[in-house]
Design an enzyme around this catalytic site. Structure first.
Site, PDB file in Angstrom:
ATOM      1  CB  SER A 240      -4.553   8.674  -1.259  1.00 58.92           C
ATOM      2  OG  SER A 240      -3.143   8.588  -1.292  1.00 58.92           O
ATOM      3  CE  LYS A 241      -6.698   7.212   6.078  1.00 55.54           C
ATOM      4  NZ  LYS A 241      -7.450   6.022   5.651  1.00 55.54           N
ATOM      5  NE  ARG A 242      -0.256   6.919  -2.462  1.00 53.44           N
ATOM      6  CZ  ARG A 242       0.010   7.727  -3.464  1.00 53.44           C
ATOM      7  NH1 ARG A 242       1.209   8.238  -3.611  1.00 53.44           N
ATOM      8  NH2 ARG A 242      -0.922   8.029  -4.350  1.00 53.44           N
TER       9      ARG A 242
END
Ligand code: GLU
Length: 470
Positions: A240-242
Site C-alpha cells: 500500500s501507499k505506506r
C-alpha cells in the site's frame, strides 16, 4: 502457437493504475503474446459512485506508458447494462435466479442474530420460493446458488482449490436500483468476450466458485483460471501507499524506464532460473504459468532502482536524450518547447549514463552542460579556485584559446604539457578545471567534459573562474 487464447485485464476505475494492477495486466499481456492470442481491455465501472473518467484515462495512460498494448476494447461495463439485464431475465425465467424483497434493515437484523447464535452469516434463502411479489418493495435479484456438494477451482497457479457450496451465499446479481453486480457482470463479459483464461489477483479466488456456478447456470464453458500471488511490502503486509509509491505513473515521474518497471513487475511471482534482466522478447518467449510461484511476492524498491540503472546503462544515448528531455523541463534546466541539439545532448548523456539511477538524476547531472553559467558549490570554489590554481587556469586558458582540437585525444597533450611546465600532478590542474566547468568536484573525466562543453563555452568558464579568483 494458437490463435484461440483470449485474455483480459479488467480494472475498476476507482484509482490510478497501481503496481498490483500493472502486474496483472502484464501477465495477461505476456500470456497473450506468448500464445499469439488476444488481449482485451475492459473497464469495470459499474460502481458509479467510485468510478471516474479521470481514472479510466489514468489507467489507459499507465498501460500505454508500459507498452502493454491491447487488441480489443476498452469496453465499458456501463455501456452494457442492457446485456446484463437480459441475462438476469433469462436466469429468472429459468428459475435459476429469483426476486428477493428482504430490506437492508431486515438483512442487517438477521445478520446480528446469526452472529449472536454463532450461525453462518449468509442469506437465509427466505425469498427463494416466494410465489408473489411483496407490494411496495423494490426487489433485488438473487442467484440460486447450489447448496450441496463442492466446487473445485482448477487454478493454473494454485492447483485445485475446493470450496463447500454450503458456504456460498445466494448472491445478489441485480440491485434494487436495477444495476448489476460484479460477480455477475464479470461472467457475462467473460462469456461474451470469449475469454479463455482469467488471469487476476488472488484476492478474487474466493469469488471464483460463485462465478463458476453462474457459468454453469448460463450453460457456458468455464474458462481456465490463474490467480496471481499477492504483492506485499517489506513488512509482509499487503502493498500500500505506506510502502512508497504504488501508482505506476509515479514511477514515470520519478524517472523510471517502462521496460525496467516491466522487468521488475514480471519478477513479482515469475522466475526463469536466476536470470534478472530480460528483454521483452525473452519475456514473451519464456513466459508460462509453470514458473509462477504461489507464494506472495515482496516489493523491493531498491531492486527496482538497481534494475532501472541497468536499463539506463543499456539504453542508447540517443534514446536516453529523448527520454530525459521532459525531465530537463521539469528540473527547469530548459524551458518548455526549447529546442536542444539532440546529437549533442546524446554525447552529453553518454558521459553520465553510467552513474544515473533514474532519468531525474540524469537530468540533474546534465545541468552544467546545458546552462549558460554554472552554479558553484561554495566549498569546491574555495578549495580549488584560489591563488594556487590561478596561474594554471590562466595558462590553460591561453593554451586552449589557440587550440582547435577539443577531442579527448586533442586535449590530453595540452594538459600534459602544462602540468609538466608547472611541476604539478594532473589532479592539481584537472580539479580546478572541473570546478570551473561544472561548479562542483564530481563529474566524468575532464577531457570528456570539455569535449561536450566545447571550446566557446569552456573558454568563457575558464575566464569566469580566473576573474572570480582575481
Ligand atoms: N474489476 C476487478 C478488479 O479491479 C477485476 C475483476 C477480474 O479480473 O475478474 O479487481
Amino acid at each position: 502457437m494458437t490463435d484461440t487464447i483470449r485474455v483480459r485485464f479488467a480494472p475498476s476505475p476507482t484509482g490510478h493504475l497501481h503496481i498490483g494492477g500493472a502486474r496483472t495486466a502484464l501477465f495477461n499481456w505476456l500470456y497473450a503474446r506468448h500464445n499469439g492470442g488476444t488481449f482485451v481491455l475492459r473497464i469495470e465501472d459499474t460502481d458509479r459512485t467510485r468510478s471516474t473518467d479521470e481514472y479510466i484515462e489514468a489507467i489507459i495512460e499507465g498501460m500505454k506508458w508500459l507498452n502493454l498494448e491491447w487488441q480489443e476494447g476498452p469496453f465499458r461495463q456501463t455501456d452494457r447494462f442492457g446485456v446484463y439485464r437480459d441475462y438476469v431475465e433469462k436466469l429468472v425465467q429459468e428459475g435459476k435466479a429469483y426476486h428477493c424483497y428482504c430490506s437492508a434493515e431486515e438483512l442487517e437484523q438477521r445478520r446480528h442474530l446469526a452472529i449472536a447464535q454463532g450461525k453462518p452469516q449468509k442469506y437465509d434463502g427466505r425469498c427463494r420460493d416466494l410465489k408473489d411479489p411483496v407490494p411496495g418493495r423494490n426487489p433485488v435479484v438473487r442467484f440460486r446458488t447450489p447448496q450441496q456438494g463442492e466446487t473445485v477451482v482448477d487454478d493454473l497457479i494454485r492447483g485445485s482449490v475446493v470450496f463447500e457450496n454450503s458456504q456460498l451465499d445466494d448472491l445478489i446479481i441485480l440491485r434494487s436500483d436495477n444495476t448489476p453486480t460484479y460477480n455477475f457482470t464479470v461472467v457475462v463479459d467473460d462469456v461474451d468476450m470469449r475469454i479463455t483464461h482469467v488471469i487476476r489477483g488472488d484476492d478474487h479466488l474466493n469469488n471464483t466458485p460463485k462465478q463458476i456456478h453462474i457459468y454453469r447456470a448460463l450453460g457456458y464453458e468455464i474458462p481456465k483460471f490463474a490467480h496471481l500471488p499477492m504483492i506485499l511490502g517489506a513488512d509482509k503486509t499487503r502493498l500500500s501507499k505506506r510502502h512508497g509509491a504504488t501508482s505506476v505513473m509515479a514511477y514515470y515521474e520519478m524517472g523510471y524506464l517502462p521496460d525496467a518497471l516491466v522487468n521488475y513487475l514480471v519478477r513479482l511471482g515469475w522466475s526463469h532460473g536466476d536470470q534478472e534482466v530480460f528483454s521483452r522478447e525473452e519475456l514473451i518467449n519464456y513466459f508460462s504459468f509453470e514458473n509462477v510461484g504461489n507464494a506472495a511476492a515482496v516489493f523491493n524498491p531498491e531492486k527496482l532502482l538497481w534494475l532501472n540503472q541497468q536499463y539506463i546503462m543499456a539504453t542508447p544515448p540517443e534514446k536516453l536524450a529523448e527520454l530525459v528531455t521532459p525531465f530537463l523541463v521539469k528540473e527547469t534546466i530548459i524551458a518548455e518547447g526549447q529546442a536542444l541539439d539532440m546529437a549533442w545532448l546524446a554525447r552529453a548523456v553518454k558521459t553520465l549514463q553510467e552513474r544515473a539511477k533514474t532519468l531525474v538524476e540524469l537530468a540533474k547531472s546534465l545541468r552544467y552542460y546545458i546552462v549558460e553559467e554554472v552554479t558553484f558549490d561554495e566549498k569546491a570554489k574555495e578549495k580549488f579556485l584560489n591563488d594556487k590554481s590561478l596561474p594554471l587556469l590562466k595558462d590553460l586558458n591561453n593554451a586552449l584559446a589557440s587550440h582547435a582540437d577539443f577531442s579527448h585525444a586533442g586535449l590530453e597533450p595540452v594538459f600534459k604539457a602544462l602540468v609538466e611546465k608547472h611541476g604539478v600532478k594532473l589532479g592539481a590542474l584537472a580539479q580546478p578545471v572541473r570546478v570551473a566547468m561544472t561548479g562542483g568536484t564530481e563529474s566524468p573525466g575532464i577531457y570528456e567534459v570539455l569535449e561536450v562543453i566545447g571550446k566557446e563555452k569552456a573558454l568563457k568558464r575558464l575566464e569566469k573562474a580566473v576573474s572570480i579568483i582575481a
